[in-house]
Design a protein around this motif. Sequence first.
Motif, PDB file in Angstrom:
ATOM      1  N   ASN A  77       0.796  -1.226   0.000  1.00 18.56           N
ATOM      2  CA  ASN A  77       0.000   0.000   0.000  1.00 18.56           C
ATOM      3  C   ASN A  77       0.826   1.272   0.000  1.00 18.56           C
ATOM      4  O   ASN A  77       0.396   2.288  -0.547  1.00 18.56           O
ATOM      5  N   VAL A  78       1.982   1.236   0.616  1.00 19.83           N
ATOM      6  CA  VAL A  78       2.800   2.443   0.758  1.00 19.83           C
ATOM      7  C   VAL A  78       4.065   2.361  -0.088  1.00 19.83           C
ATOM      8  O   VAL A  78       4.589   3.363  -0.529  1.00 19.83           O
ATOM      9  N   GLY A  79       4.562   1.167  -0.311  1.00 19.74           N
ATOM     10  CA  GLY A  79       5.791   0.987  -1.068  1.00 19.74           C
ATOM     11  C   GLY A  79       6.984   0.805  -0.146  1.00 19.74           C
ATOM     12  O   GLY A  79       6.831   0.656   1.069  1.00 19.74           O
ATOM     13  N   THR A  80       8.164   0.847  -0.731  1.00 19.18           N
ATOM     14  CA  THR A  80       9.383   0.636   0.045  1.00 19.18           C
ATOM     15  C   THR A  80      10.323   1.831  -0.052  1.00 19.18           C
ATOM     16  O   THR A  80      11.531   1.699   0.093  1.00 19.18           O
ATOM     17  N   ASN A  81       9.761   2.996  -0.289  1.00 19.65           N
ATOM     18  CA  ASN A  81      10.550   4.217  -0.313  1.00 19.65           C
ATOM     19  C   ASN A  81      11.051   4.518   1.095  1.00 19.65           C
ATOM     20  O   ASN A  81      10.262   4.538   2.036  1.00 19.65           O
ATOM     21  N   PRO A  82      12.350   4.764   1.270  1.00 17.28           N
ATOM     22  CA  PRO A  82      12.896   4.991   2.613  1.00 17.28           C
ATOM     23  C   PRO A  82      12.228   6.145   3.364  1.00 17.28           C
ATOM     24  O   PRO A  82      12.028   6.063   4.577  1.00 17.28           O
ATOM     25  N   THR A  83      11.860   7.191   2.670  1.00 15.22           N
ATOM     26  CA  THR A  83      11.224   8.333   3.334  1.00 15.22           C
ATOM     27  C   THR A  83       9.859   7.955   3.890  1.00 15.22           C
ATOM     28  O   THR A  83       9.509   8.323   5.015  1.00 15.22           O
ATOM     29  N   MET A  84       9.092   7.200   3.117  1.00  9.90           N
ATOM     30  CA  MET A  84       7.786   6.749   3.599  1.00  9.90           C
ATOM     31  C   MET A  84       7.939   5.794   4.768  1.00  9.90           C
ATOM     32  O   MET A  84       7.186   5.856   5.745  1.00  9.90           O
ATOM     33  N   LEU A  85       8.915   4.909   4.684  1.00 14.63           N
ATOM     34  CA  LEU A  85       9.134   3.959   5.768  1.00 14.63           C
ATOM     35  C   LEU A  85       9.596   4.671   7.040  1.00 14.63           C
ATOM     36  O   LEU A  85       9.192   4.299   8.138  1.00 14.63           O
ATOM     37  N   LEU A  86      10.401   5.717   6.881  1.00  7.15           N
ATOM     38  CA  LEU A  86      10.814   6.494   8.050  1.00  7.15           C
ATOM     39  C   LEU A  86       9.605   7.187   8.674  1.00  7.15           C
ATOM     40  O   LEU A  86       9.479   7.237   9.903  1.00  7.15           O
ATOM     41  N   SER A  87       8.697   7.688   7.859  1.00  7.43           N
ATOM     42  CA  SER A  87       7.463   8.291   8.382  1.00  7.43           C
ATOM     43  C   SER A  87       6.671   7.267   9.176  1.00  7.43           C
ATOM     44  O   SER A  87       6.130   7.570  10.241  1.00  7.43           O
ATOM     45  N   PHE A  88       6.606   6.047   8.660  1.00 11.76           N
ATOM     46  CA  PHE A  88       5.904   4.975   9.369  1.00 11.76           C
ATOM     47  C   PHE A  88       6.549   4.699  10.720  1.00 11.76           C
ATOM     48  O   PHE A  88       5.874   4.610  11.740  1.00 11.76           O
ATOM     49  N   VAL A  89       7.863   4.569  10.727  1.00 14.40           N
ATOM     50  CA  VAL A  89       8.581   4.279  11.971  1.00 14.40           C
ATOM     51  C   VAL A  89       8.385   5.405  12.976  1.00 14.40           C
ATOM     52  O   VAL A  89       8.134   5.162  14.153  1.00 14.40           O
ATOM     53  N   ASN A  90       8.458   6.642  12.510  1.00 14.32           N
ATOM     54  CA  ASN A  90       8.350   7.794  13.415  1.00 14.32           C
ATOM     55  C   ASN A  90       6.952   7.988  13.981  1.00 14.32           C
ATOM     56  O   ASN A  90       6.800   8.511  15.078  1.00 14.32           O
TER      57      ASN A  90
END
Length: 113
Positions: A77-90
């Motif tokens: 749903n979101v992809g594996t873009n590092p910026t998006m994943l960092l948003s998820f983690v944060n």
Amino acid sequence: CVDAVRSLSKQFAQVCNCIIVLSEAKAIIVFGRDPGREKYILVPDLTVDQARMYIKARRGVDVVVDKDEEMKRLFENVGTNPTMLLSFVNQGGSVDAFIQEWLDTAAQDRLLP
């Protein structure tokens, strides 16, 4: 002018990932005509394994990487873009809450003129 660039980025996002950085607002007038100062680079998404390692490294011990179904849903749903994943983690919430937040944001952006 900024809205035009944002709109252009949204149109490009349907077929590619892109970032447009302008040094000043009036730079849009000559955008694409200055090869000496404009650079085009590809920043690919992470592989699924890299994305899992990235999340685990950023989140530490409290990690949801072990829950395969949730991670699969996040990546689909979101992809594996590092910026998006960092948003998820944060954000520190659940995968479903994060996905819903981004879907809501996308729906709001579609409604803007």
